[in-house]
Design a protein around this motif. Structure first.
Motif, mmCIF file in Angstrom:
data_model
loop_
_atom_site.group_PDB
_atom_site.id
_atom_site.type_symbol
_atom_site.label_atom_id
_atom_site.label_comp_id
_atom_site.label_asym_id
_atom_site.label_seq_id
_atom_site.Cartn_x
_atom_site.Cartn_y
_atom_site.Cartn_z
ATOM 1 N N ALA A 87 0.830 -1.207 0.000
ATOM 2 C CA ALA A 87 0.000 0.000 0.000
ATOM 3 C C ALA A 87 0.862 1.253 0.000
ATOM 4 C CB ALA A 87 -0.935 -0.006 1.210
ATOM 5 N N GLY A 88 1.904 1.248 -0.838
ATOM 6 C CA GLY A 88 2.748 2.428 -0.976
ATOM 7 C C GLY A 88 2.145 3.409 -1.952
ATOM 8 N N GLY A 89 3.005 4.175 -2.650
ATOM 9 C CA GLY A 89 2.495 5.178 -3.573
ATOM 10 C C GLY A 89 1.662 4.580 -4.685
ATOM 11 N N VAL A 90 2.189 3.561 -5.352
ATOM 12 C CA VAL A 90 1.494 2.947 -6.490
ATOM 13 C C VAL A 90 0.279 2.155 -6.030
ATOM 14 C CG1 VAL A 90 1.700 1.212 -8.316
ATOM 15 C CG2 VAL A 90 3.521 2.897 -7.988
ATOM 16 N N PHE B 70 -6.277 -4.041 1.360
ATOM 17 C CA PHE B 70 -4.859 -3.694 1.289
ATOM 18 C C PHE B 70 -4.057 -4.614 2.209
ATOM 19 C CE2 PHE B 70 -6.996 0.324 0.280
ATOM 20 C CZ PHE B 70 -6.288 0.743 -0.843
ATOM 21 N N VAL B 71 -2.909 -5.048 1.726
ATOM 22 C CA VAL B 71 -1.937 -5.724 2.580
ATOM 23 C C VAL B 71 -0.844 -4.699 2.860
ATOM 24 C CG1 VAL B 71 -0.324 -7.637 2.852
ATOM 25 C CG2 VAL B 71 -2.449 -7.966 1.559
ATOM 26 N N ALA B 72 -0.745 -4.275 4.098
ATOM 27 C CA ALA B 72 0.213 -3.229 4.481
ATOM 28 C C ALA B 72 0.939 -3.667 5.735
ATOM 29 C CB ALA B 72 -0.520 -1.909 4.701
ATOM 30 N N ARG B 73 1.909 -2.855 6.125
ATOM 31 C CA ARG B 73 2.666 -3.195 7.328
ATOM 32 C C ARG B 73 3.135 -1.927 8.014
ATOM 33 N NH1 ARG B 73 7.729 -6.048 4.131
ATOM 34 N NH2 ARG B 73 8.503 -4.196 3.068
ATOM 35 N N GLY B 74 3.589 -2.103 9.245
ATOM 36 C CA GLY B 74 4.172 -0.995 9.981
ATOM 37 C C GLY B 74 3.220 0.162 10.208
ATOM 38 N N ARG B 75 3.763 1.370 10.107
ATOM 39 C CA ARG B 75 2.970 2.574 10.382
ATOM 40 C C ARG B 75 1.901 2.812 9.328
ATOM 41 N NH1 ARG B 75 6.256 7.732 11.437
ATOM 42 N NH2 ARG B 75 7.425 7.068 9.597
ATOM 43 N N GLN B 76 2.127 2.327 8.092
ATOM 44 C CA GLN B 76 1.109 2.462 7.053
ATOM 45 C C GLN B 76 -0.121 1.623 7.409
ATOM 46 O OE1 GLN B 76 0.909 4.627 4.852
ATOM 47 N NE2 GLN B 76 0.207 3.933 2.852
ATOM 48 N N ARG C 208 -5.725 1.585 9.168
ATOM 49 C CA ARG C 208 -6.713 1.027 10.100
ATOM 50 C C ARG C 208 -7.413 2.133 10.887
ATOM 51 N NH1 ARG C 208 -3.619 -4.198 12.830
ATOM 52 N NH2 ARG C 208 -4.562 -5.804 11.490
ATOM 53 N N ARG C 209 -6.662 3.144 11.246
ATOM 54 C CA ARG C 209 -7.197 4.202 12.111
ATOM 55 C C ARG C 209 -8.008 5.231 11.327
ATOM 56 N NH1 ARG C 209 -2.658 5.810 13.718
ATOM 57 N NH2 ARG C 209 -2.488 7.601 12.303
ATOM 58 N N ASP C 210 -7.451 5.711 10.209
ATOM 59 C CA ASP C 210 -8.050 6.851 9.513
ATOM 60 C C ASP C 210 -8.412 6.585 8.056
ATOM 61 O OD1 ASP C 210 -7.639 8.505 11.813
ATOM 62 O OD2 ASP C 210 -5.532 8.723 11.228
ATOM 63 N N GLY C 211 -8.185 5.373 7.558
ATOM 64 C CA GLY C 211 -8.366 5.138 6.138
ATOM 65 C C GLY C 211 -7.156 5.640 5.368
ATOM 66 N N LEU C 212 -7.299 5.761 4.065
ATOM 67 C CA LEU C 212 -6.191 6.183 3.205
ATOM 68 C C LEU C 212 -6.586 7.461 2.480
ATOM 69 C CD1 LEU C 212 -3.376 5.430 2.135
ATOM 70 C CD2 LEU C 212 -4.502 4.134 0.324
ATOM 71 N N LEU C 213 -5.779 8.503 2.662
ATOM 72 C CA LEU C 213 -6.018 9.790 2.023
ATOM 73 C C LEU C 213 -5.138 9.913 0.787
ATOM 74 C CD1 LEU C 213 -7.206 12.706 2.034
ATOM 75 C CD2 LEU C 213 -5.226 13.355 3.451
ATOM 76 N N VAL C 214 -5.741 10.294 -0.340
ATOM 77 C CA VAL C 214 -5.003 10.529 -1.578
ATOM 78 C C VAL C 214 -5.087 12.004 -1.918
ATOM 79 C CG1 VAL C 214 -4.873 10.059 -4.056
ATOM 80 C CG2 VAL C 214 -5.398 8.199 -2.459
ATOM 81 N N ARG C 215 -3.938 12.634 -2.066
ATOM 82 C CA ARG C 215 -3.858 14.024 -2.507
ATOM 83 C C ARG C 215 -3.377 14.027 -3.950
ATOM 84 N NH1 ARG C 215 -0.931 16.179 3.018
ATOM 85 N NH2 ARG C 215 -2.834 16.347 4.280
ATOM 86 N N SER C 216 -4.202 14.565 -4.835
ATOM 87 C CA SER C 216 -3.926 14.489 -6.263
ATOM 88 C C SER C 216 -4.416 15.741 -6.964
ATOM 89 C CB SER C 216 -4.630 13.257 -6.859
ATOM 90 O OG SER C 216 -4.632 13.289 -8.262
ATOM 91 N N PRO C 217 -3.745 16.170 -8.045
ATOM 92 C CA PRO C 217 -4.275 17.259 -8.860
ATOM 93 C C PRO C 217 -5.653 16.942 -9.438
ATOM 94 C CG PRO C 217 -1.988 16.828 -9.411
ATOM 95 C CD PRO C 217 -2.436 15.706 -8.526
ATOM 96 N N LEU C 218 -5.996 15.660 -9.460
ATOM 97 C CA LEU C 218 -7.305 15.244 -9.966
ATOM 98 C C LEU C 218 -8.378 15.284 -8.889
ATOM 99 C CD1 LEU C 218 -6.119 12.180 -12.104
ATOM 100 C CD2 LEU C 218 -6.463 14.544 -12.838
ATOM 101 N N GLY C 219 -7.985 15.675 -7.684
ATOM 102 C CA GLY C 219 -8.948 15.759 -6.582
ATOM 103 C C GLY C 219 -8.472 14.976 -5.379
ATOM 104 N N ALA D 177 3.789 8.739 -4.112
ATOM 105 C CA ALA D 177 4.606 8.299 -2.983
ATOM 106 C C ALA D 177 3.861 8.525 -1.684
ATOM 107 C CB ALA D 177 5.938 9.059 -2.964
ATOM 108 N N ILE D 178 4.296 7.854 -0.638
ATOM 109 C CA ILE D 178 3.743 8.071 0.692
ATOM 110 C C ILE D 178 4.361 9.345 1.264
ATOM 111 C CG2 ILE D 178 3.545 7.178 3.031
ATOM 112 C CD1 ILE D 178 3.728 4.363 1.901
ATOM 113 N N ALA D 179 3.518 10.334 1.525
ATOM 114 C CA ALA D 179 4.002 11.575 2.145
ATOM 115 C C ALA D 179 4.219 11.373 3.635
ATOM 116 C CB ALA D 179 3.008 12.714 1.910
ATOM 117 N N GLU D 180 3.318 10.658 4.250
ATOM 118 C CA GLU D 180 3.406 10.234 5.647
ATOM 119 C C GLU D 180 2.431 9.084 5.802
ATOM 120 O OE1 GLU D 180 0.887 12.943 8.408
ATOM 121 O OE2 GLU D 180 1.806 14.287 6.931
ATOM 122 N N PRO D 181 2.535 8.299 6.859
ATOM 123 C CA PRO D 181 1.655 7.142 6.996
ATOM 124 C C PRO D 181 0.186 7.502 6.795
ATOM 125 C CG PRO D 181 3.347 7.040 8.657
ATOM 126 C CD PRO D 181 3.506 8.374 7.971
#
Length: 319
Positions: free
Chosen positions: A8-11, A28-34, A39-50, A130-134
Protein backbone atom coordinates in the motif's frame (compact mmCIF):
# COMPACT_ATOMS: atom_id res chain seq x y z
CA UNK A 1 -14.88 -6.66 -7.91
CA UNK A 2 -12.96 -8.24 -5.04
CA UNK A 3 -9.47 -6.80 -5.29
CA UNK A 4 -6.39 -7.28 -3.12
CA UNK A 5 -3.49 -4.82 -3.23
CA UNK A 6 -0.25 -6.24 -1.87
CA UNK A 7 1.82 -3.19 -0.96
CA UNK A 8 0.00 0.00 0.00
CA UNK A 9 2.75 2.43 -0.98
CA UNK A 10 2.49 5.18 -3.57
CA UNK A 11 1.49 2.95 -6.49
CA UNK A 12 -0.62 0.36 -4.68
CA UNK A 13 -2.15 2.94 -2.38
CA UNK A 14 -3.19 5.24 -5.22
CA UNK A 15 -4.73 2.68 -7.57
CA UNK A 16 -6.24 0.66 -4.72
CA UNK A 17 -7.84 3.77 -3.26
CA UNK A 18 -9.29 4.74 -6.66
CA UNK A 19 -10.80 1.29 -7.06
CA UNK A 20 -12.16 1.32 -3.49
CA UNK A 21 -13.72 4.77 -3.93
CA UNK A 22 -15.59 3.42 -6.96
CA UNK A 23 -17.29 0.76 -4.85
CA UNK A 24 -15.03 -2.24 -5.35
CA UNK A 25 -14.24 -4.47 -2.38
CA UNK A 26 -10.56 -3.64 -1.89
CA UNK A 27 -8.29 -5.22 0.72
CA UNK A 28 -4.86 -3.69 1.29
CA UNK A 29 -1.94 -5.72 2.58
CA UNK A 30 0.21 -3.23 4.48
CA UNK A 31 2.67 -3.19 7.33
CA UNK A 32 4.17 -1.00 9.98
CA UNK A 33 2.97 2.57 10.38
CA UNK A 34 1.11 2.46 7.05
CA UNK A 35 -0.99 -0.44 8.33
CA UNK A 36 -1.74 1.38 11.58
CA UNK A 37 -2.67 4.63 9.83
CA UNK A 38 -5.03 2.98 7.32
CA UNK A 39 -6.71 1.03 10.10
CA UNK A 40 -7.20 4.20 12.11
CA UNK A 41 -8.05 6.85 9.51
CA UNK A 42 -8.37 5.14 6.14
CA UNK A 43 -6.19 6.18 3.21
CA UNK A 44 -6.02 9.79 2.02
CA UNK A 45 -5.00 10.53 -1.58
CA UNK A 46 -3.86 14.02 -2.51
CA UNK A 47 -3.93 14.49 -6.26
CA UNK A 48 -4.27 17.26 -8.86
CA UNK A 49 -7.31 15.24 -9.97
CA UNK A 50 -8.95 15.76 -6.58
CA UNK A 51 -8.33 14.86 -2.97
CA UNK A 52 -10.26 11.97 -1.48
CA UNK A 53 -10.17 9.56 1.44
CA UNK A 54 -11.24 5.94 1.48
CA UNK A 55 -12.06 4.15 4.70
CA UNK A 56 -10.74 0.77 3.65
CA UNK A 57 -13.19 -2.05 4.22
CA UNK A 58 -10.19 -4.14 5.09
CA UNK A 59 -6.48 -3.75 5.63
CA UNK A 60 -4.51 -6.77 6.76
CA UNK A 61 -0.89 -7.34 7.80
CA UNK A 62 -0.23 -10.51 5.79
CA UNK A 63 -1.29 -12.25 2.61
CA UNK A 64 -2.44 -15.17 4.76
CA UNK A 65 -5.24 -12.90 6.04
CA UNK A 66 -6.73 -12.42 2.57
CA UNK A 67 -9.94 -14.06 1.45
CA UNK A 68 -10.76 -15.07 -2.14
CA UNK A 69 -10.27 -12.25 -4.66
CA UNK A 70 -10.84 -11.70 -8.36
CA UNK A 71 -7.76 -9.54 -8.95
CA UNK A 72 -4.56 -9.37 -6.95
CA UNK A 73 -2.29 -6.39 -7.63
CA UNK A 74 1.35 -6.77 -6.58
CA UNK A 75 2.92 -3.39 -5.77
CA UNK A 76 5.81 -4.17 -3.43
CA UNK A 77 9.45 -3.28 -3.97
CA UNK A 78 11.19 -5.79 -6.22
CA UNK A 79 13.38 -7.23 -3.47
CA UNK A 80 10.21 -8.41 -1.69
CA UNK A 81 8.93 -10.35 -4.73
CA UNK A 82 10.26 -13.79 -3.77
CA UNK A 83 8.81 -13.52 -0.28
CA UNK A 84 5.44 -12.36 -1.63
CA UNK A 85 5.28 -15.18 -4.18
CA UNK A 86 6.02 -17.76 -1.52
CA UNK A 87 3.04 -16.46 0.47
CA UNK A 88 0.81 -16.31 -2.59
CA UNK A 89 1.12 -19.98 -3.52
CA UNK A 90 -1.79 -20.99 -1.31
CA UNK A 91 -3.91 -17.90 -1.97
CA UNK A 92 -4.23 -17.76 -5.75
CA UNK A 93 -7.42 -19.53 -6.71
CA UNK A 94 -8.49 -20.76 -10.11
CA UNK A 95 -10.34 -17.53 -10.81
CA UNK A 96 -7.71 -15.10 -9.51
CA UNK A 97 -5.86 -12.79 -11.92
CA UNK A 98 -2.48 -11.64 -10.61
CA UNK A 99 -1.03 -8.42 -12.08
CA UNK A 100 2.32 -7.03 -11.00
CA UNK A 101 2.62 -3.23 -11.13
CA UNK A 102 6.30 -3.45 -10.21
CA UNK A 103 9.25 -2.16 -12.18
CA UNK A 104 11.53 -4.31 -14.30
CA UNK A 105 11.13 -7.09 -16.85
CA UNK A 106 11.85 -10.11 -14.63
CA UNK A 107 8.93 -9.71 -12.21
CA UNK A 108 6.41 -11.81 -14.12
CA UNK A 109 8.92 -14.59 -14.74
CA UNK A 110 9.23 -14.94 -10.96
CA UNK A 111 5.45 -14.96 -10.54
CA UNK A 112 4.85 -17.45 -13.35
CA UNK A 113 7.58 -19.76 -12.07
CA UNK A 114 5.94 -20.12 -8.66
CA UNK A 115 2.23 -19.61 -9.44
CA UNK A 116 -0.02 -21.17 -12.07
CA UNK A 117 1.18 -19.46 -15.25
CA UNK A 118 -2.38 -18.87 -16.42
CA UNK A 119 -3.12 -16.84 -13.28
CA UNK A 120 -0.55 -14.17 -14.18
CA UNK A 121 -1.37 -11.35 -16.57
CA UNK A 122 1.19 -8.75 -17.58
CA UNK A 123 0.86 -5.17 -16.43
CA UNK A 124 2.57 -1.81 -16.16
CA UNK A 125 1.66 1.44 -14.46
CA UNK A 126 2.53 5.03 -15.28
CA UNK A 127 2.34 7.32 -12.29
CA UNK A 128 4.41 9.40 -9.90
CA UNK A 129 3.08 8.78 -6.41
CA UNK A 130 4.61 8.30 -2.98
CA UNK A 131 3.74 8.07 0.69
CA UNK A 132 4.00 11.57 2.15
CA UNK A 133 3.41 10.23 5.65
CA UNK A 134 1.65 7.14 7.00
CA UNK A 135 -1.88 7.00 5.61
CA UNK A 136 -1.32 9.73 3.01
CA UNK A 137 -0.41 9.14 -0.65
CA UNK A 138 0.56 12.11 -2.81
CA UNK A 139 0.03 11.89 -6.59
CA UNK A 140 2.40 14.14 -8.53
CA UNK A 141 1.07 15.35 -11.89
CA UNK A 142 -2.02 14.11 -13.67
CA UNK A 143 -0.62 10.97 -15.31
CA UNK A 144 -2.13 7.80 -13.79
CA UNK A 145 -2.45 4.89 -16.17
CA UNK A 146 -2.61 1.09 -16.13
CA UNK A 147 -1.93 -1.13 -19.13
CA UNK A 148 -2.44 -4.88 -18.80
CA UNK A 149 -3.10 -7.94 -20.91
CA UNK A 150 -2.86 -11.69 -21.21
CA UNK A 151 0.44 -13.27 -22.16
CA UNK A 152 -0.15 -14.64 -25.64
CA UNK A 153 -2.32 -11.67 -26.58
CA UNK A 154 -5.68 -13.44 -26.33
CA UNK A 155 -8.81 -11.59 -25.31
CA UNK A 156 -10.33 -12.55 -21.95
CA UNK A 157 -13.37 -11.82 -19.83
CA UNK A 158 -11.24 -11.15 -16.76
CA UNK A 159 -9.16 -8.40 -18.37
CA UNK A 160 -12.28 -6.77 -19.84
CA UNK A 161 -14.00 -6.88 -16.44
CA UNK A 162 -11.00 -5.32 -14.71
CA UNK A 163 -10.73 -2.69 -17.44
CA UNK A 164 -14.35 -1.72 -16.83
CA UNK A 165 -13.66 -1.44 -13.08
CA UNK A 166 -10.63 0.78 -13.72
CA UNK A 167 -12.46 3.09 -16.10
CA UNK A 168 -15.38 3.46 -13.71
CA UNK A 169 -12.85 4.36 -11.00
CA UNK A 170 -11.46 7.19 -13.12
CA UNK A 171 -8.23 5.36 -13.93
CA UNK A 172 -6.83 5.77 -17.42
CA UNK A 173 -6.51 2.14 -18.48
CA UNK A 174 -6.24 -0.07 -21.55
CA UNK A 175 -5.73 -3.67 -22.56
CA UNK A 176 -2.67 -4.55 -24.65
CA UNK A 177 -2.46 -7.48 -27.04
CA UNK A 178 1.34 -7.39 -26.76
CA UNK A 179 1.94 -6.77 -23.07
CA UNK A 180 5.50 -8.12 -23.08
CA UNK A 181 6.55 -5.42 -25.57
CA UNK A 182 4.78 -2.76 -23.48
CA UNK A 183 6.65 -3.90 -20.35
CA UNK A 184 9.97 -3.70 -22.19
CA UNK A 185 9.13 -0.29 -23.65
CA UNK A 186 8.61 1.05 -20.14
CA UNK A 187 11.82 -0.68 -19.05
CA UNK A 188 13.83 1.10 -21.77
CA UNK A 189 12.80 4.43 -20.26
CA UNK A 190 12.71 3.47 -16.58
CA UNK A 191 16.01 1.61 -16.28
CA UNK A 192 17.81 4.33 -18.24
CA UNK A 193 16.40 7.42 -16.54
CA UNK A 194 16.89 5.71 -13.17
CA UNK A 195 20.51 4.96 -14.00
CA UNK A 196 21.27 8.40 -15.42
CA UNK A 197 19.60 10.54 -12.74
CA UNK A 198 21.10 8.39 -9.97
CA UNK A 199 24.64 8.34 -11.38
CA UNK A 200 24.59 12.09 -12.08
CA UNK A 201 22.68 12.81 -8.84
CA UNK A 202 20.47 15.28 -10.68
CA UNK A 203 16.93 15.44 -12.19
CA UNK A 204 16.28 14.96 -15.88
CA UNK A 205 16.67 18.65 -16.74
CA UNK A 206 20.34 18.65 -15.77
CA UNK A 207 21.00 15.26 -17.39
CA UNK A 208 19.54 16.20 -20.77
CA UNK A 209 21.11 19.69 -20.87
CA UNK A 210 24.71 18.54 -20.75
CA UNK A 211 25.91 16.89 -24.00
CA UNK A 212 27.89 14.19 -22.24
CA UNK A 213 25.25 13.16 -19.71
CA UNK A 214 22.64 13.33 -22.48
CA UNK A 215 24.77 10.94 -24.50
CA UNK A 216 24.97 8.68 -21.44
CA UNK A 217 21.16 8.60 -21.22
CA UNK A 218 20.84 7.83 -24.92
CA UNK A 219 23.41 5.03 -24.70
CA UNK A 220 21.64 3.53 -21.67
CA UNK A 221 18.38 3.44 -23.63
CA UNK A 222 20.03 1.93 -26.71
CA UNK A 223 21.55 -0.85 -24.59
CA UNK A 224 18.14 -1.83 -23.19
CA UNK A 225 16.63 -1.90 -26.69
CA UNK A 226 19.48 -4.13 -27.88
CA UNK A 227 19.00 -6.54 -24.97
CA UNK A 228 15.24 -6.66 -25.47
CA UNK A 229 15.57 -7.37 -29.19
CA UNK A 230 18.10 -10.12 -28.46
CA UNK A 231 15.53 -11.60 -26.06
CA UNK A 232 13.02 -11.76 -28.92
CA UNK A 233 10.90 -8.76 -27.96
CA UNK A 234 9.54 -6.74 -30.89
CA UNK A 235 11.11 -3.39 -30.02
CA UNK A 236 11.60 -0.84 -32.79
CA UNK A 237 15.37 -0.34 -33.34
CA UNK A 238 14.75 3.44 -33.23
CA UNK A 239 12.83 3.30 -29.94
CA UNK A 240 15.77 4.60 -27.91
CA UNK A 241 15.91 7.76 -30.02
CA UNK A 242 12.16 8.16 -29.58
CA UNK A 243 12.44 7.94 -25.79
CA UNK A 244 15.36 10.34 -25.67
CA UNK A 245 13.27 12.88 -27.57
CA UNK A 246 10.40 12.19 -25.18
CA UNK A 247 12.69 13.17 -22.28
CA UNK A 248 12.83 16.70 -23.72
CA UNK A 249 9.11 17.06 -23.01
CA UNK A 250 9.41 16.16 -19.33
CA UNK A 251 9.49 18.75 -16.54
CA UNK A 252 13.10 19.67 -15.82
CA UNK A 253 12.62 18.78 -12.14
CA UNK A 254 11.41 15.25 -12.85
CA UNK A 255 13.59 12.51 -11.45
CA UNK A 256 13.37 8.77 -10.82
CA UNK A 257 12.26 6.84 -7.77
CA UNK A 258 15.73 5.28 -7.58
CA UNK A 259 17.34 8.74 -7.50
CA UNK A 260 14.89 9.71 -4.75
CA UNK A 261 15.74 6.55 -2.79
CA UNK A 262 19.44 7.27 -3.26
CA UNK A 263 19.19 10.82 -1.89
CA UNK A 264 17.11 9.59 1.05
CA UNK A 265 19.57 6.83 1.89
CA UNK A 266 17.07 4.07 1.13
CA UNK A 267 17.64 0.68 -0.48
CA UNK A 268 17.81 0.74 -4.30
CA UNK A 269 16.15 -1.46 -6.93
CA UNK A 270 19.49 -1.40 -8.75
CA UNK A 271 19.74 -5.17 -9.28
CA UNK A 272 16.46 -5.16 -11.21
CA UNK A 273 17.25 -2.05 -13.29
CA UNK A 274 20.80 -1.35 -14.56
CA UNK A 275 22.01 -4.53 -12.89
CA UNK A 276 19.39 -6.56 -14.70
CA UNK A 277 20.23 -4.97 -18.07
CA UNK A 278 23.90 -5.82 -17.59
CA UNK A 279 23.20 -9.38 -16.44
CA UNK A 280 20.69 -10.09 -19.21
CA UNK A 281 23.08 -8.59 -21.74
CA UNK A 282 25.83 -10.93 -20.57
CA UNK A 283 23.50 -13.93 -20.88
CA UNK A 284 22.44 -12.92 -24.39
CA UNK A 285 25.84 -11.83 -25.66
CA UNK A 286 24.93 -8.13 -25.84
CA UNK A 287 27.45 -5.55 -24.69
CA UNK A 288 26.08 -3.20 -22.00
CA UNK A 289 29.08 -1.20 -20.72
CA UNK A 290 27.04 1.85 -19.73
CA UNK A 291 24.57 -0.04 -17.53
CA UNK A 292 27.37 -2.16 -16.05
CA UNK A 293 29.25 1.01 -15.11
CA UNK A 294 26.13 2.59 -13.56
CA UNK A 295 25.54 -0.60 -11.56
CA UNK A 296 29.15 -0.56 -10.37
CA UNK A 297 29.04 3.15 -9.43
CA UNK A 298 25.88 2.71 -7.37
CA UNK A 299 26.80 -0.66 -5.84
CA UNK A 300 27.92 0.81 -2.47
CA UNK A 301 24.46 2.38 -2.06
CA UNK A 302 22.39 -0.64 -3.07
CA UNK A 303 21.38 -1.54 0.48
CA UNK A 304 21.05 2.08 1.56
CA UNK A 305 23.49 4.74 2.71
CA UNK A 306 26.83 2.98 3.28
CA UNK A 307 28.44 3.03 6.68
CA UNK A 308 30.90 5.85 7.17
CA UNK A 309 34.58 4.98 7.05
CA UNK A 310 37.65 6.58 8.50
CA UNK A 311 38.69 9.76 6.73
CA UNK A 312 40.65 8.75 3.61
CA UNK A 313 44.29 9.60 3.22
CA UNK A 314 45.01 12.16 0.48
CA UNK A 315 47.04 10.34 -2.14
CA UNK A 316 48.87 13.59 -2.97
CA UNK A 317 50.11 14.03 0.59
CA UNK A 318 53.75 13.15 1.20
CA UNK A 319 54.17 10.16 3.44
Amino acid sequence: MRIAVVGAGGVGGYFGARLAAAGNEVTFVARGRQLEAIRRDGLLVRSPLGEFRVHADAVVPTIADLGPVDVLLVAVKLWDTDDVVAQLRNHVGAGTMVISLQNGVQKDAVLRRELPAEAVAGGVCYISAAIAEPGIVVHNGEMQKLVFGEYGGQDSDRTRTFLDACLKAGIDAEISADIERVIWEKFVFLASISGATSAVRQPIGVVRADPRSRALLGDLMAEVVAVGRAAGVGLDPAFADDRLTFCDSLPATMTSSMHHDLTEGHRLELAWLSGAVADLGEELGVSTPRHRTVADILAPYELGEPDSVDEPIDADTDA
